[in-house]
Design a protein around this motif. Structure first.
Motif, PDB file in Angstrom:
ATOM      1  N   ASN A 392       0.817  -1.218   0.000  1.00 22.01           N
ATOM      2  CA  ASN A 392       0.000   0.000   0.000  1.00 22.01           C
ATOM      3  C   ASN A 392       0.850   1.268   0.000  1.00 22.01           C
ATOM      4  N   MET A 395       2.719   1.659  -3.408  1.00 22.63           N
ATOM      5  CA  MET A 395       1.884   2.149  -4.514  1.00 22.63           C
ATOM      6  C   MET A 395       1.718   3.669  -4.471  1.00 22.63           C
ATOM      7  N   GLU A 419       0.488  -5.864  -7.572  1.00 24.43           N
ATOM      8  CA  GLU A 419      -0.469  -4.761  -7.433  1.00 24.43           C
ATOM      9  C   GLU A 419      -0.252  -3.718  -8.525  1.00 24.43           C
ATOM     10  N   TYR A 420       1.025  -3.425  -8.811  1.00 15.18           N
ATOM     11  CA  TYR A 420       1.314  -2.442  -9.855  1.00 15.18           C
ATOM     12  C   TYR A 420       0.880  -2.959 -11.226  1.00 15.18           C
ATOM     13  N   ILE A 422      -1.504  -5.108 -11.879  1.00 15.81           N
ATOM     14  CA  ILE A 422      -2.969  -5.088 -11.968  1.00 15.81           C
ATOM     15  C   ILE A 422      -3.456  -3.685 -12.333  1.00 15.81           C
ATOM     16  N   LYS A 423      -2.849  -2.680 -11.722  1.00 17.36           N
ATOM     17  CA  LYS A 423      -3.255  -1.283 -11.981  1.00 17.36           C
ATOM     18  C   LYS A 423      -2.707  -0.771 -13.318  1.00 17.36           C
ATOM     19  N   ASN A 424      -1.595  -1.383 -13.778  1.00 21.08           N
ATOM     20  CA  ASN A 424      -0.956  -0.926 -15.026  1.00 21.08           C
ATOM     21  C   ASN A 424      -0.675  -2.145 -15.913  1.00 21.08           C
ATOM     22  N   ARG A 458     -10.977  -9.683  -3.682  1.00 23.11           N
ATOM     23  CA  ARG A 458     -10.606  -8.774  -4.778  1.00 23.11           C
ATOM     24  C   ARG A 458      -9.810  -9.513  -5.851  1.00 23.11           C
TER      25      ARG A 458
END
Length: 775
Positions: A392, A395, A419-420, A422-424, A458
């Motif tokens: 968290n 990011m 996480e990165y 998934i977002k990008n 998620r």
């Protein structure tokens, strides 16, 4: 000490001259034709070294131009001595250094003097003059001065080249008089001077606009210091002396801007070193040894012996490594090695891990390649809350990248990269695994269950869209890490093929990574990195010195070396010395035989760069496989130090598990775990090579030796049990004492309570009052 009030208004021109008869008329003409009031400048000529007609020429100008304040003096040989003499004689508030083969425009002094102030350096425009044709040319620093004028913001970057040549700048004399040029240097004196001059002062820089035409003209001629013929003395010895002086200035830097500026001044020196190495590559090791002798605080190893045009890429990838330098772990060291091997600028994100050991020597080197370093404040923990915090907070710190790389031993790195990604989704993600994450020996799970239902929910939504198996709270954290990384990463990196097979075999999910995995062993660093930090560790060359770096545990023992030592030819035993670098001293002391223990030196772990240097000094480096039979389908481990050992050029003895990845390497001396005869033969062969002696054939009674060794270890275990029992008895005694004291305290408290609640307290009241009076 001289004060500014002791100085006169105007400019002192400090001009060293050595055999300048061919060129000095041009400079003298430009001086006597200056448009400034002649009372506002003095020209101090300092003759140094062998004489020619230069002094006579200057005297003629003195006679012919009495209105111009021309001073003629002399100094000891050398341009530095001459400039120091001129600094001593300077009597005006501002000073400028001029070389005897250069000249200035007629308005040069007048225009620059208009803008002088205390604590300000004023520069004019700068050009080169071709000696043969007289043609005016831009020098390498001219564009900086043409593009800028007035007060310069960030001068240590904007006009860096112009502010580190000795000439073409008017400087407050009071500051100059607190400085000096190093007479020990024969070239590179300007860089060395300003590297020490600027940190002592806080100057504003002003560039006179090019339209004014206040120009300094430098004659570029054959035989000048900057164009000397290539030689070891000029390209190596002299460059290293200049870098030594730059380092002295670095110690005085008060902020990061000044540090970066001074560090950058080493670049030109390394260019000349590289020119020599390109022509004489066999001198590389000699150069490295000479560099090492200086023990520099900073040396630009990044540029040494490299093609500079291929370094410093503009498009940077992001490296995600939970542990990174200066945190001292195998993981952080391997990531640093990859950066140093790739030779490309990168950004990095890591955790602070202030509670873990640090190695600042490696950090200093790898930071040369790092443009931005993002740090998440966190102590070390493998709990999910800590992993999630790294994700968290990470990011929030990182922005747009076309490529990311993450490495796990520590799964925090892959979870943040996931996480990165998934977002990008368009970002290319390379993910490396150092070892299997799910199980270790005996199928012991390496992590707890992932119980974060919100996170599970998620991720499962995304997996469902891809028609992939969901994760659950029954899965280990490390298992989830492997599975999701295999799915989402664009490229999977393993250190060896067996590791890949074991990880796929132990994963309770079906994945297909055949099209996107690669095998990439740990990199071996360039030779130069073995010479950065000199180790003063002492070795007696009358013996054959063996070294072992690392720990031992049930599946990676030191038993094979011990057994081989005990069974080698007697004439070799006294010629062996063993050096252990380990936190496991007590365990080694129990395992080693009495004879071997007497020949062993114990040491704590050392910094990585010292380890590299030290690895080159031993006769033999020992590497031992983990014994994995019965635990994994194959041996998935390849000792990381093997890559470092290879770069040392020292003899390696690899004690391998059969069919392991290490057993497949091209290593001269290999033997196998639990092979007493094979290990003994190998050790005898090594000793024959190192001592140039031969041994007679011999046989080993394995059964008898194993019996003796078993008795020895049994005795050691019995001794340890006795020690433990003794300690337990002490603990029992201490506990009994504590219980006894606790009981007595409780009884006293009870008695006090009874007294306070009884009439006896009231009865003794008057006696206590009397007692107080007698105290």
């Amino acid at each position: 000490m001289i004060k500014e009030s002791d100085l006169k208004d105007g400019i002192s021109a400090i001009i060293p001259t050595y055999k300048g008869e061919k060129y000095i008329n041009k400079l003298l003409d430009s001086l006597i034709n200056q448009s400034i009031d002649f009372n506002l400048f003095e020209a101090i000529f300092i003759v140094n070294g062998e004489l020619d007609s230069t002094p006579d020429i200057i005297k003629k100008y003195q006679t012919a131009n009495p209105e111009v304040n021309i001073i003629l003096t002399e100094s000891e040989k050398g341009v530095c001595n001459a400039r120091n003499k001129g600094i001593e004689l300077a009597s005006m508030k501002y000073s400028i250094f001029i070389d005897d083969d250069d000249f200035i425009s007629e308005n040069y002094f007048e225009e620059l003097y208009k803008f002088v102030k205390p604590n300000r350096i004023v520069l004019g425009t700068f050009y080169d003059i071709d000696e043969d044709t007289g043609k005016v040319m831009d020098s390498y620093m001219t564009p900086q001065l043409l593009k800028n004028s007035g007060i310069i913001e960030n001068p240590y970057k904007t006009i860096k080249d112009a502010i580190v040549i000795t000439t073409n700048k008017i400087i407050p004399t009071i500051n100059v008089k607190n400085s000096n040029f190093n007479p020990e240097l024969t070239n590179g004196v300007d860089i060395a001077y300003y590297a020490n001059f600027y940190p002592d002062n806080d100057f504003e820089f002003y560039v006179v606009d090019k339209s004014i035409g206040a120009n300094y003209y430098r004659l570029w001629r054959e035989g000048s210091i900057s164009r000397q013929d290539m030689s070891y003395e000029f390209n190596i010895d002299n460059r290293l002396k200049v870098i030594e002086n730059i380092n002295k200035g670095l110690k005085k830097a008060k902020n990061q801007e000044m540090r970066s500026f001074i560090e950058s001044l080493t670049g030109g020196q390394v260019v000349k070193i590289n020119e020599y190495l390109n022509k004489y590559p066999k001198e590389y090791n000699n150069v490295l040894k000479d560099i090492l002798e200086y023990d520099y605080e900073f040396f630009p190893y990044k540029y040494l012996n490299e093609d500079l045009s291929k370094l410093n890429n503009d498009e940077r990838k992001l490296i995600i490594s939970y542990a990174f330098s200066p945190t001292n772990t195998t993981t952080s060291n391997v990531v640093a090695k990859k950066i140093l091997s790739d030779k490309k600028n990168v950004d990095i994100i890591c955790a602070s891990l202030d509670d873990m050991p640090k190695d600042f020597t490696l950090e200093k080197i790898v930071l040369e390649y790092i443009v931005n370093k993002f740090t998440v404040t966190s102590n070390f923990s493998t709990e999910w809350d800590n992993i999630l915090n790294f994700v968290n907070e990470g990011m929030k710190l990182i922005k747009d990248y076309g490529e990311i790389y993450s490495r796990a031993n520590f799964v925090h790195s892959h979870f943040l990269a996931l996480e990165y990604k998934i977002k990008n989704p368009k970002t290319y993600w390379k993910a490396e695994f150092s070892d299997p994450l799910i199980y270790t020996f005996g199928n012991r799970h390496l992590s707890g269950k992932l119980t974060d239902e919100e996170y599970i929910s998620r991720i499962n939504k995304i997996l469902k869209e891809k028609n992939l198996e969901p994760i659950s709270s029954e899965n280990d954290i490390n298992c989830v890490c492997e599975y999701l990384t295999f799915i989402f990463a664009d490229e999977i990196i393993f250190t060896n093929e067996s590791q890949k097979d074991v990880m796929i075999d132990s994963l309770p999910f079906k994945v297909d990574i055949d099209e996107k995995y690669i095998i990439s062993p740990h990199p071996t660093l360039d030779e130069k990195y073995y010479h950065i930090k000199k180790s003063n560790y002492s070795l007696d060359k009358n013996y054959v010195n063996f070294a072992y770096f690392g720990v031992i545990f049930p599946n990676r023992s030191f038993e094979d070396f011990i057994n081989a030592f005990e069974n080698i030819s007697e004439k070799f035993k006294d010629k062996i010395r063993l050096h252990l670098f380990t936190p496991n001293r007590t365990l080694f002391e129990q395992l080693l035989t009495k004879d071997l223990l007497e020949k062993t030196t114990f040491n704590q772990n050392i910094d990585y760069l010292e380890f590299l240097n030290l690895s080159k000094k031993f006769d033999v480096l020992i590497a031992e496989d983990s014994y994995t039979k019965g635990h994994f389908i194959k041996n998935p481990y390849l000792p990381s130090k093997i890559s470092d050992y290879k770069g040392s050029d020292t003899t390696i003895w690899a004690i391998c598990e059969k069919n392991s990845e290490m057993s497949k390497l091209d290593i001269k001396y290999k033997s196998y775990i639990n092979d007493l005869c094979g290990n003994t033969d190998t050790l005898n062969s090594i000793m024959c090579e190192k001592t140039n002696e031969e041994i007679e054939p011999f046989t080993i009674d394995e059964k008898e030796y194993n019996k003796q060794r078993t008795v020895h270890l049994t005795q050691k275990i019995a001794e340890l049990i006795d020690v433990c029992e003794s300690e337990f008895k002490k603990d029992e005694m201490y506990l009994a004492k504590i219980n006894e004291l606790t009981t007595r305290i409780q009884n006293l408290e009870k008695e006090n309570s009874e007294i306070l609640n009884s009439n006896s307290w009231k009865v003794t009241k008057n006696f206590r009052k009397i007692g107080k009076k007698f105290k």
